[in-house]
Every structure is written in structure tokens, then in C-alpha cells.
Enzyme design. Structure first.
Site, short mmCIF file in Angstrom:
data_model
loop_
_atom_site.label_atom_id
_atom_site.label_comp_id
_atom_site.label_asym_id
_atom_site.label_seq_id
_atom_site.Cartn_x
_atom_site.Cartn_y
_atom_site.Cartn_z
N LYS A 194 5.06 8.94 14.15
CA LYS A 194 5.92 10.12 14.00
C LYS A 194 5.95 10.96 15.28
O LYS A 194 6.99 11.51 15.65
CB LYS A 194 5.46 10.97 12.82
CG LYS A 194 5.68 10.29 11.46
CD LYS A 194 5.32 11.23 10.33
CE LYS A 194 4.90 10.53 9.06
NZ LYS A 194 5.96 9.88 8.31
N GLU A 200 3.32 20.66 10.97
CA GLU A 200 4.72 21.04 10.83
C GLU A 200 4.79 22.24 9.91
O GLU A 200 3.95 22.36 9.00
CB GLU A 200 5.52 19.91 10.15
CG GLU A 200 6.17 18.94 11.09
CD GLU A 200 6.90 17.81 10.35
OE1 GLU A 200 7.06 17.88 9.11
OE2 GLU A 200 7.29 16.86 11.04
N HIS A 219 5.28 12.85 -3.00
CA HIS A 219 6.10 12.74 -1.79
C HIS A 219 6.80 11.38 -1.71
O HIS A 219 7.14 10.91 -0.63
CB HIS A 219 5.28 12.96 -0.52
CG HIS A 219 4.62 14.30 -0.45
ND1 HIS A 219 5.31 15.47 -0.45
CD2 HIS A 219 3.31 14.64 -0.40
CE1 HIS A 219 4.48 16.48 -0.40
NE2 HIS A 219 3.25 16.00 -0.38
N ARG A 231 13.66 -0.45 8.98
CA ARG A 231 13.81 -1.58 8.05
C ARG A 231 14.90 -1.24 7.04
O ARG A 231 15.43 -0.13 7.05
CB ARG A 231 12.49 -1.79 7.31
CG ARG A 231 12.04 -0.49 6.65
CD ARG A 231 10.92 -0.61 5.68
NE ARG A 231 10.18 0.62 5.51
CZ ARG A 231 10.51 1.63 4.72
NH1 ARG A 231 11.60 1.57 4.01
NH2 ARG A 231 9.77 2.71 4.66
#
Ligand code: ADP
Length: 494
Positions: A115, A199, A234, A290
């Protein structure tokens, strides 16, 4: 490409093979011992057992899979999703063996697989990012400094993370010490990489992602959005296209940003750029390199077969349509049918599909990898099927989905079907206002109405158990008669 091996199992293996067959391409299935009687094995032109049931002894055995390709003259590998699909080392080994990996380059996978490196890569294209730390954070003073800048709540995320794992929400400064320590050690044990970053936690937000398709001729197209805000842990359970909150202007802007994310790593093939959306603004989360589980909703509204496009791109062909030629037709919804118990924190509920009857009808698509009488193996993801519908508009799609769920009969395991029915009927969902906190804010296990007739289900289960024994015998006899399971072949390639 004349022969493709699908390095996967279940519904996605079948789905990929269907497109191969339509293109006149031969298919090879691999299977673990637990999947010996699976539909994907029966569907394939050839099938090879790769090993015992645990995935690290079978579906993750990259070297063995490449050997099988060489033995059977396979010229392309489709990895599906999960397993080896985002493993750059595997993609490299495949290429070294002279076989085509149907997916992006290993370099693109590496950049987007992390990330933090993906955020660094997209910087030059000025893609909006969630406010947060510049890089990895490994001590409390550093975290406190970021906390002061962006404000609480804050989410700690693993840079190598995936599958919704390893995220921790911090509400105030004195919670950093404990949570940071735990996040690093969880990231280390789950992903072998302890890098974590911060974040701003956008509590009221939507998950909106853009499907992209890119070829080796410099075409970067976006196939619009999917909204995937109904999540537990999540992780997505219901997805739809289009999203109720995007205006045509925002859709175009997000699409162009997604195409630029793909450009930033010279992406080729099908990919998904994930954004978080809050108050009319959106921020880049990550790119998945993907085919996504939820790709059928995009196929339903655009009419594009994403697997066929992946194969054509891997063959070096240019995409045969242009951005201007793409449009959204109607509305599609997907519900994931998991063998999980929503009344018990969505924990997997493994067992045998004593009764398994699928809904049918115009605009109803079921992508599954099981048949009545089969057991859901404990070794893999407990998804039984994806139920997808296409309607003229959102209300029509919701109505169609409700009817399809009503028709679906599964006895033997608890599933997410009743939970999905609850969501579809909820005003928060029908209004389109819902956010990723829906399950926490609106769902309580007791809201699930008791099965219409518990007695009926019990009687049906007894009848089914008798039929089951017969079915098992049939499966074994059919397998024994099938040349794919010939002892000669097994000896040759096992
Ligand atoms: P993973 O790779 O593990 O799936 P993602 O970054 O894609 O992780 O996030 C998964 C989900 O976690 C998102 O769809 C969203 O619901 C939630 N999430 C992630 N980052 C944030 C954030 N900054 N604020 C609020 N929710 C977030």
C-alpha cells in the site's frame, strides 16, 4: 494460446474455464484432494491433482503447477483471485518457463502489492490520498506527530495488508502505544512484513472501486464503478454497479484517476482501483492486480466479458473497444453466499449441502462451484456462490435479487442469504445512503427472522441425509468412470 491451466478452484476456476471454452481454448484444472469431485474438475478438459487439501500443499505449489503445465503442453496460466494471483515471484517463474501469465507484469504487482509503494507511485498523477503518514511508522512519537496533523480517529494499516486483516482504529493519543505494538506484530505474523502506516479513519464512508482494463498498446480504459460498502470485518458481502452516489462528472473523474493509477505502474490486464468516498470526495486506497470476486456486476452492466479480455490482452491483442464505446446499462447487484452464520459474528459454518437449489430466470446469474451433496471444505474460503442479478434500474435489481434469494434453497449450513435479504429490505440500503458501518449500525442477529418453518427444514434435512448417501455413492462411481481420474493418468502426473 491453445491450452490454459486455471491455478484455482471452485466458482472462479469454472467461470474462467467457461470463457476459455467459448474461445475454443482447452482447459486444465488443478485440484487438491478435498476438491476431487468438484464441478471445476469435471468441467475441465484435463484435471490434475496437485496435492493434499491444505492450500500450501496444493493450490500454492507454484513449482508443481509449472511442472504440470510443461507436462501437458499448457501455454497460459490464469490464476483467478487469491492463491497465486498476486504473487510476483510466481508470475516471474511462469514467464521463465515460457508460459504466459494471464495478469499484469510482476513489477506492477510488486508496486501495487504494497500500500505504501502504491501511494508513492501514484503521486505524480495527483491522485487524492487519505490524509495520513508519508511512510511507515514504527514508534509512538512519530505516530503522535501524525495524529496532531490529521486528527483522530486514525486507522493503523499494514502496508502489505489484504483481506481486511490487521487494521486497528485509534480514537485518541494514549491508545497508540498498545495498538501500534499489536499492529506491527500482527502484520509481521500475517504478511511477513511489519510495516504499518496511518490514515485518517473516515468513519462515515463508502467503498467505491473502479474496474480498469489495460493492454500492451497503451490503452487504459475504465469500466466504471462498483460500490462495495456492505462489509463485515472490512470485507465485502454485497456489491453493486453503478453506485447511487456518483454523478456522471464524478464517475468520469474517478475513472480517469483510476486509469492514471494503472498508468503509474504500466499496468496490463484487468485490475481494480479502490477508493474510499466521503462527503462527495474520494481518496485512493489501493489497487488490486487481479480479477476481483465481484467482477460479474461490471460484466452485467457493461456487457464485457472480463476474462475474455484478460486472455486477449495476454495474447498481445489491443482492446477492441474504446472508452467512448462503453456505457452502463441498467443495474446489477451481487450477493456473496458464504457458509457463515451471521447470528454468530459471521463465523464460518462448514458442513454438507444437504439441499442445494439455485434460483433461475432472466437476469439471474449464479457463479458457484458446488453441487448438492458436497461438503464445504474447511481448508479454503467458505464462499458457496455469488448470486448476481441484472435489472433495468436499481429498484428493479433489488426486487429481482429479493425473489432470487427467496428461491435459493440451502440446507446443511448457515449462510449469508437471510442477512442479505435483511439488507436489501432496509431503508438505509434502498435509499442508497448506506456506508461501510451498515452492519455495525443497523444489524443485530435477532433481526433475522427465524426460518419460515423450522420443522420443515428439519424434516427436509432428514430426507436429504438419506438422499445424500446415495448421491455420494453416485459421485464416487461417476468419478471412477471418468477417464480424468484414471489411475494411469494419476500415476503419470501426480
Ligand atoms: P484490504 O487490502 O485489507 O482489503 P483496504 O485498504 O482495501 O484493505 O480497506 C478495506 C476496507 O477497510 C475498506 O473498504 C473500508 O471499509 C475500510 N477502510 C480502509 N481504510 C479506511 C479509512 N482510512 N477510513 C475508513 N475506512 C477504511
Amino acid at each position: 494460446m491453445k491450452k490454459i491451466l486455471v491455478a484455482n478452484r471452485g466458482e472462479i476456476a469454472l467461470r474462467v474455464m467457461r470463457s476459455c471454452r467459448e474461445m475454443g481454448i482447452q482447459t486444465v484444472a488443478i485440484y487438491s484432494e478435498a476438491d476431487r469431485f468438484s464441478p471445476h474438475v469435471k468441467f475441465a478438459d484435463e484435471a490434475v491433482c496437485v496435492g493434499p487439501s491444505p492450500s500450501n500443499q496444493s493450490y500454492l505449489k507454484g513449482d508443481r503447477i509449472i511442472e504440470i503445465c510443461k507436462e501437458l503442453g499448457v501455454d497460459g496460466i490464469h490464476p483467478g483471485y487469491g492463491f497465486l494471483s498476486e504473487n510476483a515471484d510466481f508470475a516471474r517463474a511462469v514467464a521463465r518457463a515460457g508460459i504466459i501469465f494471464i495478469g499484469p507484469s510482476p513489477e506492477a504487482m510488486e508496486i501495487m502489492g504494497d500500500k505504501l509503494s502504491s501511494k508513492a507511485a501514484v503521486k505524480k498523477y495527483k491522485i487524492p490520498l487519505v490524509p495520513g503518514s508519508e511512510g511507515a511508522i514504527d514508534n509512538v512519537p512519530q505516530a503522535l506527530k501524525v495524529g496532531k496533523e490529521i486528527g483522530f480517529p486514525i486507522i493503523i494499516k499494514a502496508s502489505a495488508g489484504g483481506g481486511g486483516k490487521g487494521m486497528r482504529i485509534v480514537e485518541k493519543a494514549d491508545e497508540f502505544e498498545e495498538n501500534l505494538k499489536r499492529a506491527v506484530s500482527e502484520a509481521e505474523s500475517a504478511f511477513g512484513d511489519g510495516s504499518v502506516f496511518l490514515e485518517k479513519y473516515l468513519r462515515i464512508s463508502k467503498h467505491i472501486e473502479i474496474q480498469v482494463l489495460c493492454d500492451t498498446h497503451g490503452n487504459y480504459l475504465y469500466l466504471f464503478e462498483r460500490e462495495c460498502s456492505i462489509q463485515r470485518r472490512h470485507q465485502k458481502v454485497i456489491e453493486e454497479a453503478p453506485s447511487s452516489v456518483l454523478t456522471p462528472e464524478l464517475r468520469k473523474k474517478m475513472g480517469e484517476h483510476a486509469a492514471n493509477v494503472a498508468r503509474s505502474c504500466n499496468y496490463t490486464g484487468a485490475g481494480t482501483v479502490e477508493f474510499i468516498y466521503a462527503d462527495g470526495e474520494y481518496y485512493f486506497l489501493e489497487m488490486n492486480t487481479r480479477l476481483q470476486v465481484e467482477h460479474p456486476v461490471t460484466e452485467m452492466v457493461t456487457g464485457v466479458d472480463l476474462v475474455k479480455e484478460q486472455i486477449k490482452i495476454a495474447r498481445g491483442e489491443a482492446i477492441s473497444f474504446q472508452q467512448e464505446g462503453l456505457a452502463i446499462n441498467g443495474h446489477a447487484i451481487e450477493v456473496r453466499v458464504y457458509a457463515e452464520d451471521p447470528a454468530n459474528n459471521f463465523l464460518p459454518d462448514i458442513g454438507t449441502l444437504q439441499v442445494y437449489k439455485k434460483p433461475t430466470g432472466p437476469g439471474v446469474r449464479v457463479d458457484d462451484g458446488f453441487e448438492e451433496g458436497m461438503s464445504i471444505p474447511i481448508y479454503y474460503d467458505p464462499m458457496i456462490a455469488k448470486l448476481v442479478v441484472h435489472g433495468q434500474n436499481r429498484a428493479d435489481a433489488i426486487a429481482k435479487m429479493k425473489k432470487a434469494i427467496d428461491e435459493y434453497r440451502i440446507i446443511g449450513v448457515e449462510t449469508t442469504l437471510d442477512f442479505c435479504q435483511f439488507v436489501l429490505a432496509h431503508e438505509e440500503f434502498t435509499s442508497g445512503r448506506f456506508n461501510t458501518g451498515f452492519v455495525k449500525d443497523h444489524f443485530k442477529p435477532e433481526y433475522l427472522t427465524a426460518p419460515v418453518s423450522k420443522e420443515f427444514e428439519e424434516i427436509a434435512a432428514i430426507i436429504a441425509a438419506v438422499a445424500l448417501q446415495q448421491k455420494e455413492n453416485e459421485l464416487i462411481n461417476a468419478a471412477a468412470a471418468d477417464k480424468k481420474f484414471s489411475p494411469w493418468k494419476s500415476r503419470l502426473i501426480e
